[in-house]
Motif scaffolding. Structure first.
Motif, short mmCIF file in Angstrom:
data_model
loop_
_atom_site.label_atom_id
_atom_site.label_comp_id
_atom_site.label_asym_id
_atom_site.label_seq_id
_atom_site.Cartn_x
_atom_site.Cartn_y
_atom_site.Cartn_z
N ARG A 126 0.84 -1.16 0.04
CA ARG A 126 0.06 0.08 -0.03
C ARG A 126 0.95 1.30 -0.02
O ARG A 126 0.69 2.35 -0.81
CB ARG A 126 -0.91 0.05 1.22
CG ARG A 126 -1.91 1.20 1.28
CD ARG A 126 -2.63 0.98 2.18
NE ARG A 126 -2.18 1.41 3.59
CZ ARG A 126 -2.83 1.40 4.79
NH1 ARG A 126 -4.12 1.22 5.12
NH2 ARG A 126 -2.06 1.59 5.84
N ARG A 129 2.19 1.52 -3.45
CA ARG A 129 1.16 1.39 -4.32
C ARG A 129 1.38 0.67 -5.60
O ARG A 129 1.25 0.70 -6.67
CB ARG A 129 0.58 2.82 -5.15
CG ARG A 129 0.14 3.87 -3.89
CD ARG A 129 -0.50 5.14 -4.59
NE ARG A 129 -1.74 4.72 -5.23
CZ ARG A 129 -2.68 4.53 -4.99
NH1 ARG A 129 -3.24 4.51 -3.96
NH2 ARG A 129 -3.75 4.36 -6.12
N SER A 130 1.88 -0.71 -5.26
CA SER A 130 2.18 -1.76 -6.38
C SER A 130 2.53 -3.11 -5.49
O SER A 130 2.89 -3.13 -4.40
CB SER A 130 3.43 -1.43 -7.10
OG SER A 130 4.61 -1.56 -6.31
N ARG A 166 -9.71 -7.19 -0.27
CA ARG A 166 -9.60 -6.60 -1.53
C ARG A 166 -10.43 -5.17 -2.00
O ARG A 166 -10.13 -4.32 -2.42
CB ARG A 166 -9.92 -7.78 -2.44
CG ARG A 166 -10.13 -7.23 -3.96
CD ARG A 166 -10.49 -8.38 -5.01
NE ARG A 166 -10.84 -7.69 -6.36
CZ ARG A 166 -9.75 -7.73 -7.20
NH1 ARG A 166 -8.52 -8.31 -6.93
NH2 ARG A 166 -9.65 -7.23 -8.43
N ASN A 167 -11.70 -5.49 -1.27
CA ASN A 167 -12.75 -4.15 -1.27
C ASN A 167 -12.12 -2.98 -0.56
O ASN A 167 -12.22 -1.75 -1.07
CB ASN A 167 -14.15 -4.75 -0.95
CG ASN A 167 -14.98 -3.52 -1.20
OD1 ASN A 167 -15.12 -2.70 -0.09
ND2 ASN A 167 -15.52 -3.39 -2.02
N GLU A 168 -11.60 -3.29 0.60
CA GLU A 168 -10.97 -2.24 1.09
C GLU A 168 -9.82 -1.47 0.43
O GLU A 168 -9.56 -0.16 0.69
CB GLU A 168 -10.42 -2.87 2.45
CG GLU A 168 -11.45 -3.40 3.63
CD GLU A 168 -10.96 -4.05 5.03
OE1 GLU A 168 -11.79 -4.11 5.40
OE2 GLU A 168 -9.72 -3.96 5.05
N ASN A 169 -9.27 -2.37 -0.25
CA ASN A 169 -8.06 -1.70 -0.90
C ASN A 169 -8.30 -1.79 -2.43
O ASN A 169 -7.19 -1.74 -3.23
CB ASN A 169 -6.62 -2.54 -0.53
CG ASN A 169 -6.19 -2.50 0.80
OD1 ASN A 169 -5.66 -1.81 1.42
ND2 ASN A 169 -6.59 -3.64 1.58
N LYS A 170 -9.48 -1.58 -2.80
CA LYS A 170 -9.52 -1.52 -4.23
C LYS A 170 -8.90 -0.25 -4.92
O LYS A 170 -8.93 -0.39 -6.24
CB LYS A 170 -11.23 -1.51 -4.62
CG LYS A 170 -11.97 -0.40 -4.11
CD LYS A 170 -13.40 -0.62 -4.44
CE LYS A 170 -13.97 0.86 -3.94
NZ LYS A 170 -15.81 0.52 -4.25
N ASP A 171 -8.56 0.78 -4.33
CA ASP A 171 -8.09 1.89 -5.00
C ASP A 171 -6.76 2.21 -4.36
O ASP A 171 -6.00 3.33 -4.55
CB ASP A 171 -8.86 3.26 -4.74
CG ASP A 171 -10.31 3.13 -5.13
OD1 ASP A 171 -10.26 2.57 -6.35
OD2 ASP A 171 -10.97 3.47 -4.55
N ALA A 172 -6.05 1.13 -3.78
CA ALA A 172 -4.72 1.04 -3.00
C ALA A 172 -3.54 0.93 -3.89
O ALA A 172 -2.48 0.94 -3.61
CB ALA A 172 -4.68 0.11 -1.73
N GLY A 173 -3.90 0.47 -5.31
CA GLY A 173 -2.57 0.38 -6.14
C GLY A 173 -2.09 -0.85 -6.18
O GLY A 173 -1.09 -1.19 -7.00
N THR A 175 -3.14 -5.37 -5.98
CA THR A 175 -4.22 -6.46 -6.12
C THR A 175 -4.21 -7.64 -4.97
O THR A 175 -2.87 -8.18 -4.76
CB THR A 175 -4.44 -7.08 -7.51
OG1 THR A 175 -3.13 -7.75 -7.65
CG2 THR A 175 -4.38 -5.83 -8.61
#
Length: 262
Positions: A126, A129-130, A166-173, A175
């Motif tokens: 996180r 972001r990768s 996964r949903n919590e981190n859907k925009d975290a960069g 997978t």
């Protein structure tokens, strides 16, 4: 000239079965590796090195935060590009007949150690972001597992946990993907004490190399989850619509001691 470092993959449960195959795929896709298991990793390490990967092997019990910390220390601060959290094991026979220390070890391996490792590596990903995370769940998570109750319960947790984070981190960069195999031709049933059961002796087991290929590709594609095999997809669909006690009875016919094929 600057030296180009290969990306780093961490694979747990890599001494055999699906984990070993995942590690081989990572090597073939250009990763260096840190591999971990609670059993010796000599053969896996030799195979990975032969494929051109730099390999660090860590034999440790991943059922405890201390065991996971020993794995993390082996990273020596190097960022993890792919985490393939595959370590886990089962336990057969009726719950009331099981040794509770063995019960705890299944829970701590499948849940505690996995969750701890995913959080530690996920925090790094996180921040950068990768990265990619693949967690091995199971179609067992959809089935009340008579005579395999603790294992199936832990996999129900993992399947749900991975979907949630996964949903919590859907925009975290980065997978997060869940691989959900069914019955696979590994040492799982021998270790779980289930060679006296139908499910432990069936000849309709998937090839661990094929299961790993499906999971690795899903991770590479950034998919949320994947069930390995058409038959397993059908079993999941049925488990979702049938009453829980019907599914539990079906599982009993496969996992009850004494049902082994002769």
């Amino acid at each position: 000239m600057a030296v180009t470092r290969r990306p780093l993959a961490v694979v747990t449960g890599a001494s055999s079965g699906i984990g070993r195959e995942l590690a081989l795929l990572a090597a073939d896709h250009g990763y260096d590796l840190v591999v971990a298991a609670d059993t010796p990793l000599f053969d896996t390490t030799a195979e990975l090195s032969a494929r051109g990967a730099q390999v660090e092997a860590v034999q440790t019990d991943l059922a405890s935060p201390g065991g996971v910390d020993r794995l993390l220390e082996a990273l020596d601060g190097r960022p993890v590009d792919a985490l393939l959290a595959n370590a886990g094991h089962g336990l057969g026979h009726a719950f009331l007949d099981q040794d509770f220390e063995e019960v705890l070890h299944v829970i701590n391996t499948n849940i505690t150690g996995t969750v701890y490792l995913v959080q530690k590596v996920g925090l790094q990903m996180r921040a950068r972001r990768s990265g990619r995370i693949l967690v091995t769940g199971s179609i067992a998570g959809f089935q009340p597992g008579s005579f395999q109750a603790v294992y199936n319960g832990t996999k129900a947790f993992i399947d749900s946990f991975v979907a949630a984070i996964r949903n919590e981190n859907k925009d975290a960069g980065f997978t997060i993907t869940c691989l959900m195999p069914g019955v696979t031709d590994t040492a799982f049933f021998a270790r779980a004490g289930m060679l006296d059961t139908k499910i432990g002796t069936t000849d309709k087991q998937m090839d661990p190399a094929e299961v790993a290929r499906i999971g690795f590709q899903a991770m590479q594609d950034g998919e949320a989850d994947v069930v390995a095999g058409l038959k397993n997809k059908a079993m999941v669909a049925m488990s979702k619509v049938l009453p829980s006690q019907v599914v539990a009875e079906q599982h009993r016919r496969m996992a009850e001691p004494g049902t082994a094929k002769t």
